[in-house]
Design a protein around this motif. Structure first.
Motif, mmCIF file in Angstrom:
data_model
loop_
_atom_site.group_PDB
_atom_site.id
_atom_site.type_symbol
_atom_site.label_atom_id
_atom_site.label_comp_id
_atom_site.label_asym_id
_atom_site.label_seq_id
_atom_site.Cartn_x
_atom_site.Cartn_y
_atom_site.Cartn_z
ATOM 1 N N PRO A 182 0.840 -1.195 0.000
ATOM 2 C CA PRO A 182 0.000 0.000 0.000
ATOM 3 C C PRO A 182 0.884 1.259 0.000
ATOM 4 N N PRO A 183 0.395 2.299 -0.625
ATOM 5 C CA PRO A 183 1.198 3.530 -0.651
ATOM 6 C C PRO A 183 1.413 4.066 0.758
ATOM 7 N N ALA A 184 2.551 4.690 0.967
ATOM 8 C CA ALA A 184 2.890 5.230 2.293
ATOM 9 C C ALA A 184 1.959 6.396 2.613
ATOM 10 N N ARG A 185 1.460 6.378 3.818
ATOM 11 C CA ARG A 185 0.566 7.460 4.248
ATOM 12 C C ARG A 185 1.400 8.635 4.742
ATOM 13 N N GLN A 186 0.943 9.816 4.391
ATOM 14 C CA GLN A 186 1.617 10.999 4.895
ATOM 15 C C GLN A 186 1.116 11.264 6.312
ATOM 16 N N LYS A 187 2.050 11.663 7.122
ATOM 17 C CA LYS A 187 1.678 11.952 8.494
ATOM 18 C C LYS A 187 0.874 13.254 8.504
ATOM 19 N N SER A 188 -0.306 13.220 9.095
ATOM 20 C CA SER A 188 -1.158 14.403 9.090
ATOM 21 C C SER A 188 -0.679 15.406 10.136
ATOM 22 N N GLU A 189 -0.986 16.663 9.906
ATOM 23 C CA GLU A 189 -0.623 17.714 10.843
ATOM 24 C C GLU A 189 -1.539 17.640 12.063
ATOM 25 N N PRO A 190 -1.026 17.985 13.203
ATOM 26 C CA PRO A 190 -1.847 17.907 14.429
ATOM 27 C C PRO A 190 -2.772 19.119 14.573
ATOM 28 N N THR A 191 -3.607 19.355 13.591
ATOM 29 C CA THR A 191 -4.470 20.537 13.640
ATOM 30 C C THR A 191 -5.535 20.425 14.721
ATOM 31 N N ILE A 192 -6.047 19.242 14.934
ATOM 32 C CA ILE A 192 -7.067 19.070 15.971
ATOM 33 C C ILE A 192 -6.478 19.383 17.345
ATOM 34 N N THR A 193 -5.266 18.936 17.579
ATOM 35 C CA THR A 193 -4.601 19.214 18.847
ATOM 36 C C THR A 193 -4.387 20.713 19.015
ATOM 37 N N LEU A 194 -3.953 21.367 17.955
ATOM 38 C CA LEU A 194 -3.738 22.807 18.008
ATOM 39 C C LEU A 194 -5.046 23.551 18.287
ATOM 40 N N ILE A 195 -6.116 23.140 17.642
ATOM 41 C CA ILE A 195 -7.415 23.760 17.861
ATOM 42 C C ILE A 195 -7.851 23.571 19.310
ATOM 43 N N ASN A 196 -7.644 22.401 19.868
ATOM 44 C CA ASN A 196 -8.014 22.142 21.263
ATOM 45 C C ASN A 196 -7.224 23.026 22.227
ATOM 46 N N VAL A 197 -5.933 23.186 21.966
ATOM 47 C CA VAL A 197 -5.099 24.013 22.842
ATOM 48 C C VAL A 197 -5.542 25.465 22.772
ATOM 49 N N VAL A 198 -5.783 25.977 21.577
ATOM 50 C CA VAL A 198 -6.230 27.362 21.418
ATOM 51 C C VAL A 198 -7.590 27.566 22.088
ATOM 52 N N PHE A 199 -8.477 26.615 21.943
ATOM 53 C CA PHE A 199 -9.793 26.709 22.570
ATOM 54 C C PHE A 199 -9.669 26.733 24.091
ATOM 55 N N LEU A 200 -8.824 25.882 24.653
ATOM 56 C CA LEU A 200 -8.632 25.867 26.102
ATOM 57 C C LEU A 200 -8.021 27.181 26.599
ATOM 58 N N MET A 201 -7.091 27.747 25.829
ATOM 59 C CA MET A 201 -6.510 29.038 26.198
ATOM 60 C C MET A 201 -7.569 30.132 26.160
ATOM 61 N N LEU A 202 -8.438 30.092 25.171
ATOM 62 C CA LEU A 202 -9.508 31.068 25.066
ATOM 63 C C LEU A 202 -10.423 31.007 26.285
ATOM 64 N N ILE A 203 -10.812 29.809 26.654
ATOM 65 C CA ILE A 203 -11.671 29.620 27.826
ATOM 66 C C ILE A 203 -10.966 30.118 29.087
ATOM 67 N N PHE A 204 -9.669 29.791 29.219
ATOM 68 C CA PHE A 204 -8.911 30.227 30.394
ATOM 69 C C PHE A 204 -8.910 31.744 30.508
ATOM 70 N N PHE A 205 -8.612 32.453 29.422
ATOM 71 C CA PHE A 205 -8.537 33.907 29.485
ATOM 72 C C PHE A 205 -9.912 34.542 29.672
ATOM 73 N N LEU A 206 -10.950 33.925 29.169
ATOM 74 C CA LEU A 206 -12.290 34.434 29.411
ATOM 75 C C LEU A 206 -12.648 34.339 30.892
ATOM 76 N N VAL A 207 -12.303 33.221 31.499
ATOM 77 C CA VAL A 207 -12.589 33.032 32.922
ATOM 78 C C VAL A 207 -11.690 33.933 33.762
ATOM 79 N N ALA A 208 -10.410 34.004 33.433
ATOM 80 C CA ALA A 208 -9.469 34.821 34.208
ATOM 81 C C ALA A 208 -9.826 36.300 34.113
ATOM 82 N N GLY A 209 -10.349 36.742 32.987
ATOM 83 C CA GLY A 209 -10.742 38.133 32.838
ATOM 84 C C GLY A 209 -11.955 38.500 33.666
ATOM 85 N N GLN A 210 -12.753 37.534 34.041
ATOM 86 C CA GLN A 210 -13.947 37.789 34.834
ATOM 87 C C GLN A 210 -13.677 37.713 36.328
ATOM 88 N N VAL A 211 -12.481 37.284 36.732
ATOM 89 C CA VAL A 211 -12.182 37.125 38.150
ATOM 90 C C VAL A 211 -12.046 38.476 38.837
#
Length: 128
Positions: free
Chosen positions: A5-34
């Motif tokens: 079978p043809p070699a698969r290209q390793k996919s970029e970790p975009t889902i992981t990056l999106i999750n990290v950015v989303f968690l940072m967004l939530i953190f700063f939203l909560v921290a800004g309300q403290v």
């Protein structure tokens, strides 16, 4: 003949990056309300360029001259005595935009006479 079978290209970790950015967004939203707002009746002074940080504990001054510390009406002398007892030599003022300059200068001189080494004004930072 065996086909591999043809070699698969390793996919970029975009889902992981999106999750990290989303968690940072939530953190700063909560921290800004403290942090509690100073007072809804105070409109801050405009300043084009200010190099100060947010106040840890400041005396808020309404346009009518009423002074608030930690949300409670207090006198400037009581505020200065309490802050100096806590070891702070720099006292911060959050004046309302409509406060007369003469009243602000009188209040600042009162705090200096009470023993403050420095009196700083907290203003609203404006973006060009």
């Amino acid at each position: 003949m065996r086909l591999t079978p043809p070699a698969r290209q390793k996919s970029e970790p975009t889902i992981t990056l999106i999750n990290v950015v989303f968690l940072m967004l939530i953190f700063f939203l909560v921290a800004g309300q403290v942090a509690a707002p100073v007072d809804r009746n105070i409109r801050l002074i405009d300043a084009a360029s200010v190099s100060s940080r947010a106040p840890d504990d400041a005396l808020a001054i309404r346009a009518d001259g009423t002074t608030l510390w930690r949300g409670v009406v207090t006198s400037p002398e009581a505020f200065a005595a309490a802050r100096l007892a806590e070891g702070s030599e720099v006292l911060r003022l959050v004046p309302a935009r409509d406060l007369p300059a003469q009243d602000l200068l009188h209040l600042a001189s009162t705090l200096r006479a009470a023993g403050a080494a420095e009196v700083r004004l907290v203003t609203e930072r404006s973006t060009p």
